[in-house]
Design an enzyme around this catalytic site. Sequence first.
Site, short mmCIF file in Angstrom:
data_model
loop_
_atom_site.label_atom_id
_atom_site.label_comp_id
_atom_site.label_asym_id
_atom_site.label_seq_id
_atom_site.Cartn_x
_atom_site.Cartn_y
_atom_site.Cartn_z
N MET A 64 -36.91 -46.21 -5.25
CA MET A 64 -38.36 -46.40 -5.15
C MET A 64 -38.60 -47.15 -3.85
O MET A 64 -39.03 -48.31 -3.82
CB MET A 64 -38.87 -47.18 -6.37
CG MET A 64 -38.89 -46.30 -7.61
SD MET A 64 -38.92 -47.28 -9.11
CE MET A 64 -37.18 -47.53 -9.36
N MET A 88 -35.87 -50.98 -5.74
CA MET A 88 -37.28 -51.15 -5.37
C MET A 88 -37.38 -52.01 -4.12
O MET A 88 -36.66 -53.01 -4.00
CB MET A 88 -38.04 -51.85 -6.51
CG MET A 88 -37.95 -51.10 -7.82
SD MET A 88 -38.78 -52.03 -9.10
CE MET A 88 -38.39 -51.04 -10.54
N ASP A 115 -32.21 -48.69 -10.64
CA ASP A 115 -33.54 -48.69 -10.02
C ASP A 115 -33.57 -49.59 -8.79
O ASP A 115 -33.44 -50.81 -8.90
CB ASP A 115 -34.57 -49.20 -11.03
CG ASP A 115 -34.80 -48.19 -12.14
OD1 ASP A 115 -35.15 -47.04 -11.83
OD2 ASP A 115 -34.64 -48.55 -13.32
N ASP A 118 -38.62 -40.86 -17.10
CA ASP A 118 -38.37 -42.27 -16.80
C ASP A 118 -39.61 -43.12 -17.03
O ASP A 118 -40.62 -42.97 -16.34
CB ASP A 118 -37.91 -42.36 -15.33
CG ASP A 118 -37.43 -43.75 -14.96
OD1 ASP A 118 -37.39 -44.63 -15.84
OD2 ASP A 118 -37.11 -43.96 -13.78
N GLY A 119 -39.51 -44.04 -17.99
CA GLY A 119 -40.57 -45.00 -18.21
C GLY A 119 -41.16 -44.95 -19.60
O GLY A 119 -41.68 -43.93 -20.03
N GLY A 120 -41.03 -46.06 -20.33
CA GLY A 120 -41.66 -46.16 -21.65
C GLY A 120 -41.03 -45.28 -22.72
O GLY A 120 -41.69 -45.00 -23.73
N GLY A 158 -34.78 -48.37 -20.51
CA GLY A 158 -34.42 -49.73 -20.13
C GLY A 158 -34.57 -50.69 -21.28
O GLY A 158 -33.60 -51.03 -21.97
N GLY A 182 -40.28 -52.36 -15.57
CA GLY A 182 -39.84 -51.88 -16.87
C GLY A 182 -40.86 -52.28 -17.92
O GLY A 182 -41.87 -52.94 -17.61
N HIS A 235 -28.44 -45.65 -15.01
CA HIS A 235 -29.63 -45.45 -14.18
C HIS A 235 -29.92 -46.73 -13.41
O HIS A 235 -30.10 -47.80 -14.01
CB HIS A 235 -30.82 -45.07 -15.07
CG HIS A 235 -32.08 -44.77 -14.32
ND1 HIS A 235 -32.34 -43.53 -13.76
CD2 HIS A 235 -33.14 -45.53 -14.01
CE1 HIS A 235 -33.52 -43.55 -13.15
NE2 HIS A 235 -34.03 -44.77 -13.29
N MET A 250 -41.85 -39.36 -13.67
CA MET A 250 -42.22 -40.73 -14.05
C MET A 250 -43.30 -40.70 -15.13
O MET A 250 -44.36 -40.11 -14.95
CB MET A 250 -42.75 -41.50 -12.84
CG MET A 250 -41.73 -41.80 -11.75
SD MET A 250 -40.26 -42.65 -12.32
CE MET A 250 -40.93 -44.17 -12.96
N SER A 298 -31.34 -47.81 -18.18
CA SER A 298 -31.71 -48.43 -16.90
C SER A 298 -31.30 -49.89 -16.91
O SER A 298 -31.79 -50.69 -17.72
CB SER A 298 -33.21 -48.32 -16.68
OG SER A 298 -33.57 -49.22 -15.65
N HIS A 333 -32.07 -44.36 -8.49
CA HIS A 333 -33.48 -44.02 -8.36
C HIS A 333 -34.07 -44.89 -7.27
O HIS A 333 -34.28 -46.09 -7.46
CB HIS A 333 -34.15 -44.26 -9.73
CG HIS A 333 -35.62 -44.01 -9.75
ND1 HIS A 333 -36.42 -44.39 -10.80
CD2 HIS A 333 -36.45 -43.42 -8.84
CE1 HIS A 333 -37.67 -44.04 -10.55
NE2 HIS A 333 -37.72 -43.46 -9.38
N GLY A 369 -42.15 -49.29 -10.71
CA GLY A 369 -42.20 -50.68 -10.24
C GLY A 369 -41.77 -51.69 -11.29
O GLY A 369 -41.26 -52.75 -10.94
C1 DX5 Z 1 -39.62 -48.06 -13.47
C2 DX5 Z 1 -38.16 -47.67 -13.42
C3 DX5 Z 1 -37.61 -47.35 -14.76
C4 DX5 Z 1 -37.59 -48.52 -15.70
C5 DX5 Z 1 -37.62 -48.02 -17.11
O1 DX5 Z 1 -40.11 -48.16 -12.19
O2 DX5 Z 1 -37.97 -46.53 -12.62
O3 DX5 Z 1 -36.33 -46.76 -14.68
O4 DX5 Z 1 -36.47 -49.33 -15.51
O5 DX5 Z 1 -37.78 -49.09 -17.95
P1 DX5 Z 1 -38.35 -48.95 -19.44
O6 DX5 Z 1 -37.47 -47.93 -20.13
O7 DX5 Z 1 -38.26 -50.30 -19.98
O8 DX5 Z 1 -39.75 -48.41 -19.30
ZN ZN Z 2 -35.99 -45.43 -12.79
#
Ligand code: DX5
Ligand code: ZN
Length: 248
Positions: free
Chosen positions: A94, A63, A61, A201-203, A223, A170, A59, A163, A34, A92, A168
């Site tokens: 959001m 927002m 993002d 996606d996420g963490g 990310g 990273g 990827h 998710m 990401s 993606h 929102g």
């Molecule tokens: C969060 C995004 C993710 C984010 C992931 O809202 O959709 O794609 O960038 O970041 P990491 O991998 O650092 O959690």
């Molecule tokens: Zn994402």
Amino acid sequence: MVNLRKGNPILRCVRLVLFILHGKIIYMAIVAPSLLAADFLRLERECKMLDDSEADWFHLDVMDGRFVPNISYGPMIIEFIRKTTRKPCDVHLMILEPEKFAEEFKKAGADHVTVHIEACPNLHRNIQQIKSLGMQAGVAINPHTPVTSLIDVLQDIDIVCLMSVNPGYGAQKFIPHSLSKISELRKLIDNWNLPVLIEVDGGVTLENAKDIVAAGADVLVAGNTVFKSKDPRATISQLRAIQTAKSL
Ligand code: DX5
Ligand code: ZN
């Protein structure tokens, strides 16, 4: 039952099916770094690094400060990123009312567009729009949204973005309950033999990625794990080397 996943057939052969051994197919994880965690002052360099790496997708993002409490970037930046790579751009969204922007993201070079189930009262129409524009359609679900809410659209989409943090930002912590949601979704997809990819996606970290893939994920979005590591290229390779075996 083997679920031969969708996508470019050559990439599918090379990347997804590593080898067939003892009646099992070994799949390698698809890695989608990401760019949200990239250094935007050096965006071109970051994109080139990804392009030269083993990353499978970019990827991206988007927002809007309304659906999620943060604003990132839009089609203009994606258009620049598109120029740096031929790898799939996995966008993606959001955002609320994604139907207003689908065409613009197509023009900017998106290959996949993922919308949030929570942001789309007419989700089926959003999916049809994305597909009619010639892109792969993804649906994202937030941590509080049950996997079963996808039942009536699963046959129409290419990707589920599950998710594993609240969207929102990273650098958030992976929500452990996501693992059972991944397994539940894997069962649904396999029972119906659908060519839908599960993107998580996420963490995602080097520590939890093995469990995520073992639970049934196909695509790892990462990310901070990639961009804040000492050697992002090596981290991507390590994530990509995570494998899962499926019985024939
Ligand atoms: C969060 C995004 C993710 C984010 C992931 O809202 O959709 O794609 O960038 O970041 P990491 O991998 O650092 O959690
Ligand atoms: Zn994402």
